[in-house]
Design an enzyme around this catalytic site. Sequence first.
Site, PDB file in Angstrom:
ATOM      1  N   LYS A 107      -1.106  -0.269   2.960  1.00  0.00           N
ATOM      2  CA  LYS A 107      -2.169  -0.736   3.508  1.00  0.00           C
ATOM      3  C   LYS A 107      -1.323  -0.875   5.826  1.00  0.00           C
ATOM      4  CE  LYS A 107      -5.869   0.176   0.900  1.00  0.00           C
ATOM      5  NZ  LYS A 107      -5.624   0.017  -0.528  1.00  0.00           N
ATOM      6  N   GLU A 129     -13.338  -3.860   6.788  1.00  0.00           N
ATOM      7  CA  GLU A 129     -14.148  -3.732   5.424  1.00  0.00           C
ATOM      8  C   GLU A 129     -13.335  -4.278   4.836  1.00  0.00           C
ATOM      9  OE1 GLU A 129     -13.525  -1.489   7.310  1.00  0.00           O
ATOM     10  OE2 GLU A 129     -12.385  -0.368   4.858  1.00  0.00           O
ATOM     11  N   SER A 395       2.336   3.549  -4.411  1.00  0.00           N
ATOM     12  CA  SER A 395       1.529   3.101  -3.413  1.00  0.00           C
ATOM     13  C   SER A 395       1.447   1.576  -3.304  1.00  0.00           C
ATOM     14  CB  SER A 395       0.186   3.580  -2.908  1.00  0.00           C
ATOM     15  OG  SER A 395      -0.763   3.145  -4.458  1.00  0.00           O
TER      16      SER A 395
END
Length: 415
Positions: A107, A129, A395
Amino acid sequence: MNTPAAAVDAGRLLADLIAGRFPDARGRFGPFGGRYVPETLMPALERLERGVREQLPTRGFKEELAGQLRSWVGRPTPLTFADRLSGRWGARVWLKREDLAHTGAHKINNAMGQALLAKRLGAKRVVAETGAGQHGVASAAACARLGLPCTVYMGSIDMERQAPNVGRMRLLGAEVVPVTSGDRTLRAAIDEALRAWVSDPEDTYYLLGSVVGPHPYPYLVRELQSVIGREAREQLLASSGALPDAVIACVGGGSNSIGAFHAFVPDATVELIGVEAGGRGAGLGENAATIAFGRPGVLHGTYSMLLQNEDGQVQETHSVSAGLDYPGVGPEHALLAAVGRVRYETASDEEALAGVRALSEWEGILPALESAHALPAAERWARSHPGRSILVCLSGRGDKDMSTLERTLLEPAHR
Ligand SMILES: *Cc1c(COP(=O)(O)O)cnc(C)c1O
């Protein structure tokens, strides 16, 4: 296939995909994507699109981003050969280690890229968000690094479920605003962040967390995450002299998977496999497998596949991993599925938990529950392709999932 894509020529769409022609000038990936938003949001999106077009290709932006990725995010992330798993599964398994990126997942690639863009566009503050909290933490960290005030909208239910990440965001200087409207989870938080952006579009930058939402977000986030596949491709060529036979990644909104796949889309010999959250089963509300069980529809400003009931109401989802718990998926995935360039499978909650156990015990790596969904599918592929090679996008890391793992894998029934 029951999508509008069936009406158009899949062969031509695939050729356009391989040639890198998507999104087109209207922000479309074939029949998917676009910009389905209220009139009030259009000027902000058009300004952002202009900013993306003007900033991203410049040498200044690229150098600044590369510098932050190297010195602060920790890129390039390693490529690890999974020796013991390979021996067990019969194929050669490589892991792209996004779990070793700063804040523990892929991310941060997107958060830092967009925070830099926000700064260059003259934004005075950032709104974001978050669902599970991982994107909120990445955004808070990137904003702290660049000296940008950051407000994170988070559903009140998620704030309870993900309390440690709320604390992390606050320590990183972000304001966390509970969202008590709608479903009080990610879907309502996105609506709230969009509202905050519309009310002050000049000074506010909206930092969206995956390859979803209206154009240009699916494009922007893909460009920032495709560093994963670019690096992995080079690293594999350098260490094994060949491309992998398959690349596999979990799919929530779809950003780590698009990031892993993008550099390999033109390589016809490389099979691409996305793994969605199969949850507890095929029933409505029992999973978050949007491509497997969804139908085309509009959510958060983009036309893509969507989990919905008979009346077209967006369906509540379930997954053991909070980061995959979203009823939509990026429009580029809808196209990749429609033309058959990526095959989408599902892995259940139980299979993902088994994946956590396998990687932990066999390779000494505790993966995020999201990432662990790719492992059972990788095992199936490996066992049916002995001696071949597969690249798994890991990830994120699993430390954030300890409370779920305590309740599941560490319970006596599981031992
Ligand atoms: C958020 C998250 C995901 C799912 O999001 P994508 O946009 O599909 O990548 C997957 N893995 C981890 C570790 C995450 O934090």
